[in-house]
Scaffold this motif. Sequence first.
Motif, mmCIF file in Angstrom:
data_model
loop_
_atom_site.group_PDB
_atom_site.id
_atom_site.type_symbol
_atom_site.label_atom_id
_atom_site.label_comp_id
_atom_site.label_asym_id
_atom_site.label_seq_id
_atom_site.Cartn_x
_atom_site.Cartn_y
_atom_site.Cartn_z
ATOM 1 N N LYS A 18 5.938 17.430 -10.979
ATOM 2 C CA LYS A 18 5.446 17.003 -9.666
ATOM 3 C C LYS A 18 5.658 15.497 -9.554
ATOM 4 O O LYS A 18 5.394 14.754 -10.491
ATOM 5 C CB LYS A 18 3.970 17.343 -9.513
ATOM 6 C CG LYS A 18 3.738 18.823 -9.271
ATOM 7 C CD LYS A 18 2.295 19.229 -9.318
ATOM 8 C CE LYS A 18 1.385 18.455 -8.440
ATOM 9 N NZ LYS A 18 0.004 18.983 -8.412
ATOM 10 N N GLY A 19 6.184 15.057 -8.431
ATOM 11 C CA GLY A 19 6.462 13.640 -8.203
ATOM 12 C C GLY A 19 7.883 13.240 -8.551
ATOM 13 O O GLY A 19 8.340 12.177 -8.142
ATOM 14 N N ARG A 37 11.715 15.039 -3.264
ATOM 15 C CA ARG A 37 10.641 14.625 -4.169
ATOM 16 C C ARG A 37 9.688 15.810 -4.275
ATOM 17 O O ARG A 37 9.085 16.221 -3.279
ATOM 18 C CB ARG A 37 9.904 13.393 -3.655
ATOM 19 C CG ARG A 37 8.876 12.902 -4.707
ATOM 20 C CD ARG A 37 8.218 11.625 -4.315
ATOM 21 N NE ARG A 37 7.262 11.914 -3.242
ATOM 22 C CZ ARG A 37 6.761 10.990 -2.438
ATOM 23 N NH1 ARG A 37 7.123 9.739 -2.533
ATOM 24 N NH2 ARG A 37 5.898 11.331 -1.511
ATOM 25 N N GLU A 39 6.647 18.028 -4.650
ATOM 26 C CA GLU A 39 5.213 17.876 -4.409
ATOM 27 C C GLU A 39 4.398 19.009 -5.040
ATOM 28 O O GLU A 39 3.263 18.796 -5.438
ATOM 29 C CB GLU A 39 4.940 17.817 -2.905
ATOM 30 C CG GLU A 39 5.596 16.637 -2.207
ATOM 31 C CD GLU A 39 5.019 15.310 -2.648
ATOM 32 O OE1 GLU A 39 3.784 15.179 -2.693
ATOM 33 O OE2 GLU A 39 5.816 14.406 -2.954
ATOM 34 N N SER A 40 4.957 20.203 -5.078
ATOM 35 C CA SER A 40 4.273 21.337 -5.705
ATOM 36 C C SER A 40 5.325 22.316 -6.210
ATOM 37 O O SER A 40 6.447 22.346 -5.721
ATOM 38 C CB SER A 40 3.318 22.025 -4.731
ATOM 39 O OG SER A 40 4.011 22.540 -3.628
ATOM 40 N N GLY A 53 8.562 20.089 -1.281
ATOM 41 C CA GLY A 53 8.532 18.644 -1.414
ATOM 42 C C GLY A 53 8.928 17.929 -0.144
ATOM 43 O O GLY A 53 9.112 18.543 0.911
#
Length: 79
Positions: A18-19, A37, A39-40, A53
Amino acid sequence: KNKTMYDAFHKHGQIFRKGDCAYLKPPEDGAEPYVIRIESMWEEKNGDMQFKGLWFYRPNEVKRPPPLVAEEELFLSDW
């Protein structure tokens, strides 16, 4: 629920967290990769790994890019 959430997963010798930002291969041959990117991320009941993301866009993909933008610059979406 039908899915299990994760903070990281392993695919093709890479660990995605994540990230992290990742390149995704588009379906068209020769096209530039998509950039996201993460996110989950989760595993579906059938075992498929999925993620959601925020997407990055290139200047030629933005309707009104700001002036004096570098060709290699990316813009992060907010949705």
